[in-house]
Design a protein around this motif. Sequence first.
Motif, short mmCIF file in Angstrom:
data_model
loop_
_atom_site.label_atom_id
_atom_site.label_comp_id
_atom_site.label_asym_id
_atom_site.label_seq_id
_atom_site.Cartn_x
_atom_site.Cartn_y
_atom_site.Cartn_z
N MET A 51 52.83 -6.12 16.21
CA MET A 51 52.66 -6.07 17.66
C MET A 51 53.97 -6.36 18.37
N GLN A 52 54.71 -7.34 17.87
CA GLN A 52 56.01 -7.66 18.48
C GLN A 52 57.00 -6.51 18.26
N ALA A 53 57.01 -5.96 17.07
CA ALA A 53 57.93 -4.85 16.79
C ALA A 53 57.64 -3.67 17.71
N ASN A 54 56.36 -3.37 17.90
CA ASN A 54 56.00 -2.26 18.78
C ASN A 54 56.38 -2.55 20.23
N TRP A 55 56.26 -3.79 20.64
CA TRP A 55 56.60 -4.16 22.01
C TRP A 55 58.12 -4.04 22.23
N ILE A 56 58.89 -4.48 21.24
CA ILE A 56 60.35 -4.34 21.33
C ILE A 56 60.72 -2.86 21.32
N GLY A 57 60.04 -2.10 20.49
CA GLY A 57 60.07 -0.64 20.56
C GLY A 57 61.43 0.01 20.32
N LYS A 58 61.99 -0.18 19.16
CA LYS A 58 63.26 0.48 18.83
C LYS A 58 63.02 1.96 18.57
N SER A 59 63.87 2.78 19.16
CA SER A 59 63.74 4.22 18.94
C SER A 59 65.13 4.86 18.92
N ARG A 60 65.23 5.90 18.11
CA ARG A 60 66.46 6.70 18.02
C ARG A 60 66.19 8.02 18.70
N GLY A 61 67.03 8.39 19.66
CA GLY A 61 66.80 9.62 20.39
C GLY A 61 68.08 10.24 20.91
N LEU A 62 67.91 11.18 21.83
CA LEU A 62 69.03 11.93 22.41
C LEU A 62 69.06 11.71 23.91
N GLN A 63 70.23 11.39 24.43
CA GLN A 63 70.41 11.29 25.87
C GLN A 63 71.32 12.44 26.31
N PHE A 64 70.85 13.22 27.26
CA PHE A 64 71.61 14.38 27.72
C PHE A 64 71.20 14.71 29.15
N SER A 65 71.81 15.74 29.70
CA SER A 65 71.53 16.10 31.08
C SER A 65 71.16 17.57 31.21
N PHE A 66 70.25 17.84 32.16
CA PHE A 66 69.99 19.20 32.64
C PHE A 66 70.82 19.40 33.91
N SER A 67 71.60 20.47 33.97
CA SER A 67 72.34 20.75 35.21
C SER A 67 71.41 21.42 36.21
N MET A 68 71.57 21.05 37.48
CA MET A 68 70.71 21.59 38.52
C MET A 68 71.23 22.94 38.99
N VAL A 69 70.30 23.83 39.27
CA VAL A 69 70.68 25.15 39.78
C VAL A 69 71.26 25.00 41.18
#
Length: 852
Positions: free
Chosen positions: A218-236
């Motif tokens: 329960m504590q591990a899920n609350w801390i919630g470590k995740s590996r992901g991608l941070q990027f941007s969408f350019s606006m039209v």
Amino acid sequence: MSRYSAAEIEAKWQQAWDKADIFRAQRSADKPKYYVLEMFPYPSGRIHMGHVRNYTMGDVIARYKISTGHNVLHPMGWDAFGMPAENAAMASGGHPKEWTYSNIADMREQMKPLGLSIDWSREFATCDPEYYGQQQSMFIDMLDKGLIYRKNAVVNWDPVDMTVLANEQVEGGRGWRSGALVERRELTQWFFKISDYSEELLADLDRLDDWPAKVKLMQANWIGKSRGLQFSFSMVDEVAGHDRVEVYTTRPDTLMGASFVGISPDHPLAKQLEAENPKIAEFCAECRRGGTTEEAIETGEKLGFDTGLTVRHPFDTSWELPVYIANFILMDYGTGAIFGCPAHDQRDFEFATKYGLPINAVFAPEGSDDAPLTEAFVPMKSEKVQYLRGFAGDAVQTGDAGVDSAIAFCEANGVGQGVTKFRLRDWGLSRQRYWGCPIPVVHCDTCGVVPEAKENLPVTLPDDVTFDVPGNPLDRHPTWRDCTCPTCGAAAKRETDTMDTFVDSSWYFARFTSPRAATPTDMAEADYWMNVDQYIGGIEHAILHLLYSRFFARAMHITGHLPEKSKEPFNALFTQGMVTHAIYRKAQQNGRYTYFYPEEVEVSGGKTVLKEDGTEVEVVPSAKMSKSKNNVVDPNSIVTQYGADTARWFVLSDSPPERDVEWTASGAEAAFKHLSRVYRICAEIAGDDTPASGEDDALLREMHKAVHDVTGGVESFGFNASIARLYAYTNTLAKSKAGGAAKRTAAKTLAQLMSPMTPHLAEELWALLGGTGLVASAPWPVADEAMLKDDEVVLPIQINGKRRAEISVPADMDKAEVEKIALAHDAVQKALDGAQPKKIIVVPGRIVNVVI
């Protein structure tokens, strides 16, 4: 005394313990220390059977450890700040301080008859200025070390009660108490930098070997470590300085299935748009009135507003995605913006279906094709899937592998970067209420925000406040609020926010080691008593209280108030089950129920009816005890009727301590009858002068087996197993034909083994049987290993898998001799009928198998 009188016995022995002062904890180099602690209670005014179970479990451990030669610390205190006291003051016109201390006095008097081995000299309440003054001192130390900071944050604001509400206090968009529509406001709040310790708090869970696995998960899920991608969408089309929308995703492998971009109503772009568009402003205001808990967001209707803006897909500039403001996106996780992949997220699927957006699968179950979906396909990342499009081609691989390859591909092509994030947010500690620990800072026009000088601590709460006007009384108390700056001496104002009550409970375990010290802790005492060897409490505190306490222990080490070994403050944790009881209720015409107390009903003619008029009531079996449902049992009435030892015996005996136990009147009566029987048996043995007999050794052998089994049960929290063994041992003692001396020895041992569970009765029996001093101080009996082995054992004989006979042989007889005796048995000889056995297998001490 001719019969068991719990009232007489329990009063006598409690006085004896108090006179001997045997539960006072003092540092000693002569004994190993042991610190047992139950989560301290909120002073609601009445204890319930859940309290009895919790504190009895801790008491069993404490008394056992005293008997095994440990120097035991077993303290008690009160988690005394919080809204219930203010609510009571608003309702009755009284004062939170009076209400709280009156309730503490009542609960202390209710707990004393239970005979708990508590060092009451260490008692404190978190609303004592002596306690919260030291908390203020630590706040200043932590502020100095950069562990606390101040920033603007979006909060739930109740415009009627004029206070910030936790997410859980917002029900249907309204304040839980006032019923007013809640507003999402941006206020300046104080925060602990707990998120800086996310990695450490997660990794160190592996050190907690004696914590329940479910709590660590329960504590591990609350801390919630995740590996992901941070990027941007350019606006039209750029909007007032916003030329891109930055997102964070844990599923970059689904990027080629994106169909929209969603932003939080509190996202900077949304705020820019609502300032220019009344319809957007109205939609964002509606979103801010909605629920903000994960459950409310998950189950609520998914609403969006099409801003008319679009962004370009990073891998295909001709592919444009619409930008929606959505009510299910929160600003305090990630970037406050997401891309929606409806094929693989049920929330996004519902949203896309509602607004007619594309639903394109990126992967499918292995061996499937790109068929239209009727609901989102959301496999575990560890499952293998067939990728249909994207970075993995048509490969079959796990989602984890797909995420890794997507991050690598995006980084290689200059689209964002792989990052690790945590779900854990910084701990907001500001509360806009009176009955809490004042935050020890002042606001000076010249110096800014300045910590109060330590010599001016504690900053105590003023007593002359009223609650006839909504809001925080401290805001309208000029003689308390107006002060001088401790830095420049100019006129200043105190901080009127008080601390979250989780702060109070996040270090009380450390204060118990030196509760009267002039500093938060006495390091010599903390170094001796810490860590808590055994912590006991409810599973409902598995996340926030324990997580905050773990952080606070680290912060206290950094500020010099705890040794490094105490960064993980609780060596072992046990989470007990609830005490339940049937609910008795009757439906009303308005659909609501009237609830009745257990003493108001009876069973008549196979039906449960009201004693008053015989009206039948509905029975809801085995429900959590709740004052609102009237299915509570007053421990004091049980103690008055049967005695504290009966209540203790019952809550320990009925089920394993980690499971719920249902309180029944018949169960309590049965427990009392058993204790009465134990008293009668031991009283008879006390006057037994019969000479030694041939059964003495058999009784003493059973005694040593009982010592072995009961000890193992206590040490493993198997209290119900220990009690079951004591039932059996009592029966053996009652039936034994041994001599008087052997019986007295066995009965004295029974008193010792029962002492942690039924301490008053055990003391009476110990004295009755000629024991020296107090049984509470007597050394715990030790099982003689030699006595655990039987001289003879009975072995069943199986012939072709069916039991046909049994033989009695010496326990240490050689296998070959056992074979001879078994083969000579009439039943075996008859089955063999002159032939030789195909096989004979002797399992020493267990069984003989003959295969014909």
